[in-house]
Design a protein around this motif. Structure first.
Motif: not given
Length: 597
Positions: A95-106, A453-458, A549-550, A564-566
Motif C-alpha cells: 500500500f505504501e509503495d502504491g501511494v507513492r507510485i501514484r503520487e509521483t506518476n499522476r 476515488h481520488r476525492a475520497l482519498w484526499f 519555505l516549507a 506540507l509538500l506531500k
C-alpha cells in the motif's frame, strides 16, 4: 468465483499452455528492463547508512534471516497467525509503495502504475513475475483483473526448506503486497489469491486478482489480515460474531495496533478508556471489547454523559427512589444497576458535572451505589469502559475534571487514530459500506469513478468513519441504478475538498467539477505555471526555495514540512541534504533545519 472479464478465456488458454512447461527464471520477461523513472527514485547513501526508494527508507535484509523469522513465527504462533501477520506486513508494504507510485506518476495511466508494482517487487528480490493476463482496471465499473505466474519465490523456497511440501500456498507476504499495492493504485479493494504454489508441489506459483466485491467464494484466511480477530479468547466456538466484527475492517498499522490493545484487555475486568476524535468508532470498539469478553452474555449499557441534563445525571446513573423529588412517582434503577454483571459504557465522560464525578469515583472505588433519595447501599458488579474526545489531562490541568477520577479511569487507555491518519483503510471501508447500503436498498452500484476515488482519498474526514459511512449511504441513495458513484453523489452537504476535481466543460476546457459541495479555490495550472516562469531560474532553485519555505512555515520541523509538500520524510530529507551541499547562489539560503522534526 464469479464470471471473468472479457478476454478471460485467452488468459486461461495462456495459463494452460504455460502449465505444460516449467518457467525458468528469466523466461517470458518483459523487454526494456527497469523503468528509468523507477531507477531515478532509488538512492544509496552508504555514508549515512540510508537507502531510499520513492522517499521511503529501505533495508537490504538477509533472506536467510527472514526465512528464520518466518519459521519462528509459524512454530511459536501457528500457521494461521503467522500467515495473518506476514500477509498484513506485505499489505502495508504494497500500500505504501502504491501511494507513492501514484503520487509521483499522476499523469500516467492506471495500467502503467499497476505494472510498476511487480517490477518493484522484482527489484526487492521477492519473486519473478510472468503475466498471463496483465492487470487491467476499469475504475468506472469497479472491475479489475490480473493473472500471473510467479517463479523464484523466496517464500515458497523458505517453506520447502523449513518443512517440505505444504498443504496450502506459502507466498503470504507477496499476496499481501499485491493486495495492498493494487488497492492503493486503483482506490478500490483488490484481493489476490494464490491458486498454485511451488511449496505445494506445483511447477510454479499462480495468482489471480479481482476486485474484492467480485469474488463470490474465498476462504476467511484470505481476508483475515484486515479484520478483527474472528474467535475472541474465552468465547464459545461457533458463537455469533456479527456484533463483534461489525464495521471492523482495516489493514493500517494504527487500526491493527488499536485492535491488538482491545484484544489483549478484553478477557480481563480492567477499566478501559477510549480516546479519539468524534466519529472514530469509540462505542463500536467498546461493544467489540464487550463481545470478546467473559461478560459477553451480560448487559452492555451505554450512556452519553453529554446528553443528560445536569440535574438528572445522578438519577440516571445511580437510580432514584419514589418521592426523592417532585415527579419521582416510582422507584427505578439507574444505569449501574441495569449493567450489573456486564459493562457500563460512559461516553463523553469529560461532560460529567463535578458532583457526579465525585460520586462516580466512589462507585468505582467501593463497587456500590446509593439511589437518589435512598439510604440503602446496593453492591454492583460492573466493568467500566469510558470514552472521551477531549484531552482529559488538559481538562484536569484546567480543574474541569477531577484528577483522582482521571487516574482511576486511565488504567488502560486506548487511542483510536483518526481516519485521515489511516487512509489505507478507506478503500476497505468504502467497499464494506457500499455493499451494505446497496444491499439494504436493493440497488446495484457499478463501483466508483476515478474522480470519486481520488476525492475520497484526499478529503480530510473531520467526521472520521461515521462521516464516511454517512457519505456512502448518501451516494448510494443518489446514484442511479447500475451506474458508478461520482463526486457529485458524495459531497453535497457543504463539505470542503482540499483539492480541485477537473472536468471538461462544453467548450472542451478544464473546469472544476460541479455538484461537489464547497471546494477550496485552487489556481488554474496554466496561471500557476505562468507565475513561476516569470521569476524562473532553474528547477533546482525552485525546489530549494520550496523546501526552505516549507521548513520556515513549520518552524524547522522536517516531518511537518514534508507533509506540507506531500512528500515522505525520507524523500524530503534526501532532497534537503542535496541542496545543503549546493552553492548558495540561486537559492534563498533557507534550506537549513531549525530543529529536528
Amino acid at each position: 468465483m464469479s464470471g471473468h472479464r472479457p478476454g478471460g478465456r485467452r488468459g486461461h488458454a495462456a495459463a494452460a499452455a504455460a502449465s505444460e512447461r516449467d518457467i525458468a527464471p528469466g523466461a517470458a520477461r518483459r523487454s526494456g528492463g527497469i523503468d528509468p523513472a523507477m531507477r531515478e527514485e532509488l538512492h544509496f547513501s552508504p555514508d549515512d547508512g540510508h537507502i531510499f526508494l520513492y522517499g521511503q527508507r529501505m533495508l537490504l535484509f538477509h533472506a536467510a534471516s527472514m526465512a528464520t523469522l518466518r519459521r519462528e513465527l509459524i512454530e511459536r504462533l501457528g500457521g494461521a497467525a503467522a500467515r495473518e501477520i506476514l500477509t498484513r506486513l506485505g499489505y502495508q508494504q504494497g500500500f505504501e509503495d502504491g501511494v507513492r507510485i501514484r503520487e509521483t506518476n499522476r499523469d500516467r495511466p492506471v495500467e502503467d502504475l499497476l505494472g510498476m508494482g511487480p517490477r518493484l517487487r522484482e527489484m526487492e528480490g521477492f519473486v519473478l513475475n510472468h503475466p498471463i493476463d496483465a492487470m487491467v482496471c476499469d475504475g468506472d465499473r469497479g472491475a479489475f483483473w490480473g493473472d500471473y505466474f510467479w517463479s523464484s519465490s523466496f517464500e515458497a523456497q523458505a517453506q520447502l526448506d523449513h518443512a517440505g511440501l505444504s498443504g496450502e500456498p506459502a507466498c503470504w507476504i507477496m499476496v499481501g503486497y499485491a493486495n495492498g499495492y493494487c488497492t492503493a493504485v486503483t482506490g478500490m479493494p483488490i484481493l489476490w489469491r494464490e491458486l498454485e504454489c511451488t511449496a505445494m508441489g506445483h511447477s510454479r506459483c499462480r495468482v489471480v486478482g479481482r476486485a474484492l466485491s467480485d469474488w463470490r467464494n474465498f476462504d476467511e484466511e484470505d481476508t483475515g489480515f484486515v479484520q478483527l480477530e474472528a474467535a475472541p479468547p474465552g468465547r464459545v466456538a461457533g458463537a455469533d460474531r456479527t456484533g463483534v466484527l461489525d464495521n471492523f475492517i482495516g489493514a493500517s498499522a494504527g487500526f491493527k495496533a488499536t485492535v491488538d490493545l482491545v484484544r489483549r484487555v478484553a478477557p480481563t475486568d480492567a477499566t478501559v478508556l477510549f480516546l479519539g476524535e468524534s466519529g472514530v468508532g469509540k462505542e463500536r470498539f467498546a461493544r467489540a471489547l464487550h463481545g470478546m469478553s467473559a461478560r459477553a452474555d451480560k448487559p452492555f449499557i451505554a450512556v452519553n454523559c453529554a446528553a443528560i441534563p445536569e440535574a438528572l445525571v445522578e438519577a440516571e446513573l445511580f437510580g432514584v427512589e419514589k418521592g426523592a423529588y417532585t415527579g419521582a412517582d416510582r422507584s427505578r434503577p439507574g444505569r449501574f444497576e441495569r449493567a450489573d454483571g456486564g459493562v457500563l459504557f460512559l461516553d463523553e465522560i469529560a461532560s460529567l458535572p463535578a458532583p457526579a464525578q465525585g460520586k462516580l469515583l466512589r462507585v468505582l472505588q467501593e463497587r456500590e451505589i446509593e439511589r437518589v433519595g435512598d439510604v440503602r447501599v446496593r453492591k454492583v458488579d460492573v466493568r467500566i469502559i469510558a470514552a472521551a474526545n477531549q484531552d482529559l489531562r488538559a481538562e484536569v490541568a484546567e480543574k474541569r475534571f477531577r484528577a483522582d477520577l482521571f487516574y482511576r479511569l486511565n488504567v488502560y487507555p486506548v487511542s483510536i487514530p483518526p481516519l485521515r491518519d489511516r487512509r489505507e483503510d478507506i478503500p476497505l471501508l468504502v467497499s464494506l459500506f457500499t455493499q451494505r447500503f446497496a444491499s439494504r436498498l436493493g440497488k446495484r452500484i457499478a463501483g466508483f469513478t476515478r474522480r470519486a476515488h481520488r476525492a475520497l482519498w484526499f478529503y480530510d474526514w473531520p467526521g472520521n468513519v461515521r462521516e464516511l459511512e454517512n457519505l456512502i449511504e448518501r451516494a448510494v441513495i443518489l446514484c442511479d441504478e447500475g451506474a458508478p458513484i461520482d463526486v457529485r453523489h458524495l459531497f453535497r452537504g457543504g463539505e470542503t475538498l482540499n483539492f480541485t476535481v477537473f472536468n471538461l466543460d462544453k467548450d472542451g476546457a478544464l473546469a472544476a467539477a460541479g455538484g461537489a459541495g464547497a471546494m477550496s479555490p485552487q489556481p488554474a495550472k496554466g496561471r500557476l505555471a505562468e507565475a513561476v516562469l516569470e521569476d524562473f531560474q532553474s528547477f533546482e532553485a525552485l525546489e530549494a526555495d520550496l523546501l526552505s519555505l516549507a521548513m520556515e512555515r513549520n518552524g524547522g520541523n522536517v516531518s511537518a514540512a514534508a507533509r506540507l509538500l506531500k512528500m515522505g520524510r525520507g524523500q524530503f530529507e534526501y532532497r534537503l541534504k542535496k541542496h545543503r551541499g549546493a552553492a548558495p547562489g540561486g537559492t534563498r539560503g533557507r534550506a537549513q533545519p531549525g530543529r529536528p522534526g
